[in-house]
Write an enzyme that holds these catalytic residues in place. Structure first.
Site, PDB file in Angstrom:
ATOM      1  N   LYS A 177       1.017  -1.270   0.027  1.00  0.00           N
ATOM      2  CA  LYS A 177      -0.159   0.020  -0.021  1.00  0.00           C
ATOM      3  C   LYS A 177       0.775   1.272  -0.160  1.00  0.00           C
ATOM      4  O   LYS A 177       2.347   1.123   0.351  1.00  0.00           O
ATOM      5  CB  LYS A 177      -0.862  -0.015   1.041  1.00  0.00           C
ATOM      6  CG  LYS A 177      -2.214   0.862   1.169  1.00  0.00           C
ATOM      7  CD  LYS A 177      -3.252   0.130   0.496  1.00  0.00           C
ATOM      8  CE  LYS A 177      -4.330   1.207   0.186  1.00  0.00           C
ATOM      9  NZ  LYS A 177      -5.362   0.431  -0.418  1.00  0.00           N
ATOM     10  N   ASP A 198      -6.843   4.161  -4.982  1.00  0.00           N
ATOM     11  CA  ASP A 198      -7.515   4.218  -3.580  1.00  0.00           C
ATOM     12  C   ASP A 198      -8.039   5.479  -3.439  1.00  0.00           C
ATOM     13  O   ASP A 198      -8.136   6.412  -4.324  1.00  0.00           O
ATOM     14  CB  ASP A 198      -6.563   3.802  -2.660  1.00  0.00           C
ATOM     15  CG  ASP A 198      -7.189   3.374  -1.189  1.00  0.00           C
ATOM     16  OD1 ASP A 198      -7.867   2.312  -1.048  1.00  0.00           O
ATOM     17  OD2 ASP A 198      -7.136   4.015  -0.189  1.00  0.00           O
TER      18      ASP A 198
HETATM   19  P1  NDP Z   1     -12.883   7.646  -3.409  1.00  0.00           P
HETATM   20  O1  NDP Z   1     -12.063   8.655  -3.216  1.00  0.00           O
HETATM   21  O2  NDP Z   1     -13.264   7.426  -4.744  1.00  0.00           O
HETATM   22  O3  NDP Z   1     -14.386   8.043  -2.675  1.00  0.00           O
HETATM   23  C1  NDP Z   1     -14.332   8.080  -1.190  1.00  0.00           C
HETATM   24  C2  NDP Z   1     -15.518   8.402  -0.551  1.00  0.00           C
HETATM   25  O4  NDP Z   1     -15.580   8.159   0.842  1.00  0.00           O
HETATM   26  C3  NDP Z   1     -15.755   9.895  -0.881  1.00  0.00           C
HETATM   27  O5  NDP Z   1     -17.162  10.146  -0.950  1.00  0.00           O
HETATM   28  C4  NDP Z   1     -15.289  10.556   0.342  1.00  0.00           C
HETATM   29  O6  NDP Z   1     -15.889  11.972   0.584  1.00  0.00           O
HETATM   30  C5  NDP Z   1     -15.696   9.685   1.649  1.00  0.00           C
HETATM   31  N1  NDP Z   1     -14.858   9.735   2.567  1.00  0.00           N
HETATM   32  C6  NDP Z   1     -13.620   9.735   2.804  1.00  0.00           C
HETATM   33  N2  NDP Z   1     -13.021   9.859   3.935  1.00  0.00           N
HETATM   34  C7  NDP Z   1     -14.265  10.163   4.812  1.00  0.00           C
HETATM   35  C8  NDP Z   1     -14.326  10.441   5.966  1.00  0.00           C
HETATM   36  N3  NDP Z   1     -13.301  10.621   6.771  1.00  0.00           N
HETATM   37  N4  NDP Z   1     -15.955  10.803   6.409  1.00  0.00           N
HETATM   38  C9  NDP Z   1     -16.827  10.620   5.476  1.00  0.00           C
HETATM   39  N5  NDP Z   1     -16.607  10.288   3.985  1.00  0.00           N
HETATM   40  C10 NDP Z   1     -15.355  10.252   3.743  1.00  0.00           C
HETATM   41  O7  NDP Z   1     -12.420   6.425  -2.626  1.00  0.00           O
HETATM   42  P2  NDP Z   1     -12.809   4.990  -3.161  1.00  0.00           P
HETATM   43  O8  NDP Z   1     -14.312   4.771  -3.255  1.00  0.00           O
HETATM   44  O9  NDP Z   1     -11.847   4.180  -4.104  1.00  0.00           O
HETATM   45  O10 NDP Z   1     -12.546   4.128  -1.587  1.00  0.00           O
HETATM   46  C11 NDP Z   1     -13.469   4.063  -0.688  1.00  0.00           C
HETATM   47  C12 NDP Z   1     -13.032   3.131   0.328  1.00  0.00           C
HETATM   48  O11 NDP Z   1     -12.834   1.646  -0.472  1.00  0.00           O
HETATM   49  C13 NDP Z   1     -11.520   3.083   0.929  1.00  0.00           C
HETATM   50  O12 NDP Z   1     -11.702   2.690   2.230  1.00  0.00           O
HETATM   51  C14 NDP Z   1     -10.680   2.292  -0.022  1.00  0.00           C
HETATM   52  O13 NDP Z   1      -9.568   1.939   0.747  1.00  0.00           O
HETATM   53  C15 NDP Z   1     -11.656   0.946  -0.174  1.00  0.00           C
HETATM   54  N6  NDP Z   1     -11.166   0.203  -1.425  1.00  0.00           N
HETATM   55  C16 NDP Z   1     -11.292   0.992  -2.829  1.00  0.00           C
HETATM   56  C17 NDP Z   1     -10.938   0.186  -3.571  1.00  0.00           C
HETATM   57  C18 NDP Z   1     -10.984   0.691  -5.056  1.00  0.00           C
HETATM   58  O14 NDP Z   1     -11.030  -0.205  -6.157  1.00  0.00           O
HETATM   59  N7  NDP Z   1     -11.202   2.046  -5.244  1.00  0.00           N
HETATM   60  C19 NDP Z   1     -10.562  -1.315  -3.535  1.00  0.00           C
HETATM   61  C20 NDP Z   1     -10.933  -1.739  -2.407  1.00  0.00           C
HETATM   62  C21 NDP Z   1     -11.014  -1.050  -1.090  1.00  0.00           C
HETATM   63  P3  NDP Z   1     -15.224  13.361   0.261  1.00  0.00           P
HETATM   64  O15 NDP Z   1     -15.126  13.255  -1.079  1.00  0.00           O
HETATM   65  O16 NDP Z   1     -15.967  14.402   0.929  1.00  0.00           O
HETATM   66  O17 NDP Z   1     -13.940  13.071   0.947  1.00  0.00           O
END
Ligand code: NDP
Length: 446
Positions: free
Chosen positions: A127, A167
């Site tokens: 990571k 991520d």
């Molecule tokens: P994105 O950056 O596309 O989206 C993240 C989302 O979560 C946004 O809407 C963001 O809101 C919100 N968010 C982030 N931090 C917070 C917080 N502290 N409180 C509330 N909302 C929050 O990320 P992904 O969708 O790619 O990833 C989401 C999760 O999935 C992570 O944990 C990642 O590690 C996991 N994951 C992702 C994979 C992938 O293929 N993308 C694979 C496996 C796991 P805002 O824009 O306001 O920050």
């Protein structure tokens, strides 16, 4: 069943590693699950596989310096944690978010090793990321940051060495800039990053894979309990890559998506989101990079600063935002609002005590290392595609994704005990992943 203390000296193992809070909680949780497996296997004890898995192969930490639009010099940290390559090249995403610390990445890299093992694909765990905040930056600033990040990272990665992906904060735009810089520096177009835009060797279906995989896993959990996802009310947190495509597949399967959220608050769709609202939302979040507070849709309400769980009734909850976003209070809200199945789209969004609430209430709980493994599995298909100079169809990658998710579900069932009459998927996933890693570590020698 043996207690952790019967087979592991957990406190000295943990003292040796000196982890931060997140990594410590991941270690403790895994230790509890796998203690009986270690107790039954003298070779695992003799080879000290548990302790060897706690310390990453190496931690790469570097300075990223770049120039903002006003001409000022900016400085950030960059990291790549290469945790283990015992099952294949290091593989795991890059996270760009101001909250990123080395502890966050240690925990994510450790979890990634188990997840990647469960996929059955030849990939190790890693990571990386930076405390850079892409929010509010211009495209040019993001590009200059990505180029500066890759100026250091390129020397550590390679298609058989370490293959990073996206991520939080790292999507197709960032991967495109990172890969562009890698190609300029190295002259190689070897697919060293996954989640690439299509013109750069990306895989059809990768964008959807994590969210689709999470829904496929939730559906498999429901089926195993003689139920179905059709007609279910599905509450989702997050409005990023994972959340939006989880919403898409849930709706395709006849479920009603009743919430999304971002760090500013939650949008509730009490009657369920419509297909056209989802289409608009994907454009709003992924192309316009809008905030949910500025999104207006018929029949939807915005709740500033609130998480969705206490705001709406649901049968299924998919936390898809970030780690530790669901605490005890949120878990109780879910149970009170009717949730029977939780599948983690994010990495460890539910705290240990939140998981305790689900266990006590008989809620089926699918941990992230199983439920969101579809993203990394599909990244591995992208590696296959690039290595073979091939072009996969979307149908091929989505069918293969479906197969991997069903297989992970079966591995969890095969390794899971029953607790309060329900399958303990958390333990099943830890044990399933651990045995693969441990056998390879034993085979490798010291
Ligand atoms: P994105 O950056 O596309 O989206 C993240 C989302 O979560 C946004 O809407 C963001 O809101 C919100 N968010 C982030 N931090 C917070 C917080 N502290 N409180 C509330 N909302 C929050 O990320 P992904 O969708 O790619 O990833 C989401 C999760 O999935 C992570 O944990 C990642 O590690 C996991 N994951 C992702 C994979 C992938 O293929 N993308 C694979 C496996 C796991 P805002 O824009 O306001 O920050």
């Amino acid at each position: 069943m043996p207690a952790v203390s019967d087979v592991l000296d957990l406190s000295s193992s943990i003292d040796r590693v000196n982890p931060g809070e997140l990594y410590r909680s991941a270690i403790e949780e895994v230790a509890e699950s796998i203690a009986p497996v270690i107790a039954e296997n003298r070779q695992y004890q003799k080879s000290r596989v548990f302790d060897r898995l706690l310390i990453p192969d190496r931690v790469i930490r570097f300075r990223v310096e770049w120039v903002n639009d006003a001409g000022g010099v900016e400085v950030n940290f960059g990291w790549r944690i290469e945790h283990t390559n015992v099952l294949g090249p290091y593989k795991g995403g890059l996270r760009f978010h101001p909250s990123v610390t080395e502890d966050t990445l240690h925990f994510l890299a450790y979890e990634q090793c188990f997840k990647n093992a469960l996929t059955g694909q030849p990939i190790g765990g890693g990571k990386g990321g930076s405390n850079f905040d892409p929010k509010g930056k211009s495209d040019n600033e993001v590009m200059r940051f990505c180029q500066a990040f890759m100026r250091e990272l390129y020397r550590h990665i390679g298609p058989s060495v370490d293959v990073p992906a996206g991520d939080i904060g790292v999507g197709g735009r960032e991967i495109g800039f990172l890969y562009g810089q890698y190609m300029k520096i190295t002259k190689q177009r070897d697919g060293v990053l996954t989640g690439k835009p299509m013109g750069l060797g990306g895989l059809l279906g990768r964008t959807e894979a994590t969210g689709y995989g999470t829904v496929t896993f939730a559906e498999a959990m429901l089926k195993h309990a003689d139920d179905s996802i059709e007609g279910k009310r599905v509450a989702i947190s997050g409005a990023g890559n994972v959340a939006l495509y989880a919403a898409e597949l849930a709706m395709e399967k006849g479920a009603k998506v009743v919430s999304l959220s971002d760090s500013g608050g939650s949008v509730i769709f009490d009657k369920g989101m419509s297909g056209s609202q989802l289409e608009e939302m994907i454009d709003f979040k992924e192309v316009q990079r809008g905030r949910l507070k500025d999104w207006s849709g018929n029949g939807a309400s915005f709740h500033a600063g609130e998480r969705p769980w206490g705001l709406v009734d649901a049968d299924v909850a998919l936390p898809c935002a970030t780690q530790h976003e669901v605490d005890t209070k949120d878990a109780k809200h879910m149970v009170d609002r009717g949730v029977k199945v939780v599948a983690e789209g994010a990495n460890m969004p539910c705290t240990h005590s939140a998981r305790g609430v689900f266990h006590d209430a008989g809620v089926l709980f699918g941990p992230g290392k199983a439920a969101n493994a579809g993203g990394v599995a599909t990244s591995c298909f992208e590696m296959h595609q690039n290595a073979a100079h091939d072009a996969w169809t979307k149908q091929r990658s989505l069918e293969k994704l479906h197969g991997v998710m069903i297989d992970i579900h079966e591995q969890c069932i095969a390794n899971a005990p029953m607790v309060n009459g329900v399958v303990d998927y958390g333990v099943g996933a830890d044990r399933g992943g651990f045995v693969k890693l441990a056998d390879a570590i034993v085979a490798m020698g010291v």
